[in-house]
Design an enzyme around this catalytic site. Structure first.
Site, short mmCIF file in Angstrom:
data_model
loop_
_atom_site.label_atom_id
_atom_site.label_comp_id
_atom_site.label_asym_id
_atom_site.label_seq_id
_atom_site.Cartn_x
_atom_site.Cartn_y
_atom_site.Cartn_z
N GLY A 126 -22.57 34.76 -34.71
CA GLY A 126 -22.05 35.46 -35.88
C GLY A 126 -21.92 34.54 -37.08
CG ASP A 127 -19.33 31.31 -36.85
OD1 ASP A 127 -18.45 31.65 -37.66
OD2 ASP A 127 -19.14 31.19 -35.63
NE ARG A 128 -28.69 29.07 -38.31
CZ ARG A 128 -29.03 29.22 -39.59
NH1 ARG A 128 -28.18 29.78 -40.43
NH2 ARG A 128 -30.19 28.82 -40.02
#
Length: 455
Positions: free
Chosen positions: A254-256
């Site tokens: 999700g961060d990526r």
């Protein structure tokens, strides 16, 4: 990605520590697995991981956050090498999340200092970094930073001028007015709207409700292995499927995604293209090992796209490698039936595809009608096709010599005299076979029909 792009990440930081080992035996004291520890790896968590992933992908990244003054804080700062830090004091111990992994699976997680807190006010230096940003990603991890009134005022101000993406948290603050996109996952969407969220119709209703609640221009719901769904106030919903990945650890995906989305918007990409690119980059991140591979040289080849490795995996299971070949210009029902029949003969189907130059030599200068890039894409979209290899020669013999499949499959209109690959297949113990031929379905007939219509 363009290294001139600069992104400012604003959010809460944590320290993540992964203890990795093997589990091959049970404890004599009770039926619990014994983990033989192989290594312990610290890395930034929360907004820190988001910033590090951006930096690792070639983006000049500044992290605006609050940090502690303890031993864990020093360790956290070391893991953020290469990221520009603009920080203030949090006034609280560093939150630490420790995971225990065995055989690639998370066994348990232990959290330290992760209870909700009231953070210290942001500094003028932090506010200046926000106001000077070219694009901003707010990575909210529910620690209270995004509730700071001065920070929210600065974010509201810049949201009218630059792309601002808000990655929310169930315990976090409501996004400020004017953000370009909010990126909740299903759990976060459910928490925000207070209702169960299913797929398609239920998801659309929940996203519409969130757009009514939050002053954002769009909602992009991340769907894990299924990709993402984009909901804009003035457009139909758009679903972007994910790249299949063998990774069982989705940590950081999700961060990526949020980081790639922000970077794409910073370059001026339309939202739909930015979402598509972000989904693909998140899939690539997982396919290359995810957080476990941070800092390692993975190259550009994806593990699941390495054909030799995929073939080796099938052979390890004593499976059957099937290959077929042809021009596949103007894909038709006869092609589809042949490919489906070929796939049912084994465990992996590889299509050897004549290149454009090869087709022109065989069929004439007016062919192919469909360029090889499109022919590859069409074939790869078929569920029965596992891989496509383009060859430039007149025959597939060289590529067959390299692949050494167990079966070479052609339509039933071929015989031994018209299938020279049969002898080559026998040289390594393979076999050339045919599947039923479906008459009156051919590219030549389609071309003739088109010419008749256009004449």
């Amino acid at each position: 990605m363009n290294t001139t792009v600069e992104v400012v990440v604003v959010g809460d930081v944590l320290l993540d520590i992964d203890t990795v080992g093997t589990a091959r035996r049970l404890s004599p004291d009770g039926p619990v697995p014994v983990i033989d520890v192989l290594k312990e790896t610290p890395r930034p968590g929360g907004a820190g991981l988001t910033a590090l992933l951006l930096k690792e992908s070639g983006i000049a990244t500044t992290l605006v956050t609050l940090v502690s003054d303890d031993e864990y804080s020093d360790q956290l700062t070391q893991t953020l090498e290469g990221v520009t830090l603009v920080t203030g004091s949090s006034g609280h111990p560093t939150p630490v999340k420790k995971r225990l992994l065995a055989e690639g699976h998370v066994v348990t997680r232990m959290d330290h200092n992760c209870s909700p807190t009231v953070p210290s006010p942001v500094t003028e230096e932090m506010l200046a970094a926000v106001r000077g940003a070219g694009a901003i990603l707010v990575s909210d991890y529910g620690r209270g930073l995004t509730s700071d009134p001065n920070l929210r005022a600065a974010l509201r101000e810049v949201a009218t001028k630059i792309p601002v993406v808000w990655d929310p948290h169930p315990n976090g603050a409501v996004p400020v007015e004017g953000v370009t996109a909010v990126t909740p996952n299903l759990t976060e969407l459910r928490a925000a709207v207070g209702q169960d969220v299913g797929e398609h119709r239920g998801l659309s209703h929940a996203a519409a409700a969130l757009l009514d609640q939050w002053p954002a221009r769009s909602v992009i719901v991340t769907l894990g292995a299924k990709g993402a769904a984009m909901f804009d106030r003035d457009a139909l919903p758009q679903y972007v499927p994910a790249v299949a990945s063998p990774s069982s650890d989705a940590c950081g995906a999700g961060d990526r995604f949020a980081g790639a989305l922000t970077a794409q918007l910073a370059t001026g990409s339309p939202l739909s293209i930015a979402v598509d690119t972000a989904v693909q980059e998140a899939g690539t991140f997982l396919a290359c090992g995810g957080v476990a591979a941070l800092g390692e040289e993975t190259g550009t080849e994806l593990p699941f796209d390495d054909l030799d490795a995929r073939i080796a995996e099938v052979r390890k299971r004593e499976g059957t490698i099937v290959a077929t070949g042809g021009c596949f210009d103007l894909l038709h029902a006869g092609h589809a039936r042949t490919l489906q029949a070929a796939r049912r003969l084994g465990d992996m189907l590889i299509v050897c595809l004549n290149s454009d130059r090869s087709v022109s030599r065989l069929k004439g200068p007016e062919r192919p009608i469909v360029a090889q890039e499109d022919r590859v894409e069409l074939l790869e979209s078929l569920e029965c096709v596992d891989a496509v290899i383009v060859f430039d020669e007149d025959t597939p013999e060289a590529v067959l010599q390299q692949l050494r499949p167990d079966l070479w499959v052609k339509g039933g209109d071929y015989d031994m005299d018209s299938l020279p690959e049969a002898e080559l297949m026998r040289s390594w113990g393979g076999e050339a076979v045919t599947v039923p031929y479906h008459p009156a379905r051919s590219t030549t007939r389609l071309v003739q029909a088109l010419n008749t219509v256009n004449s």
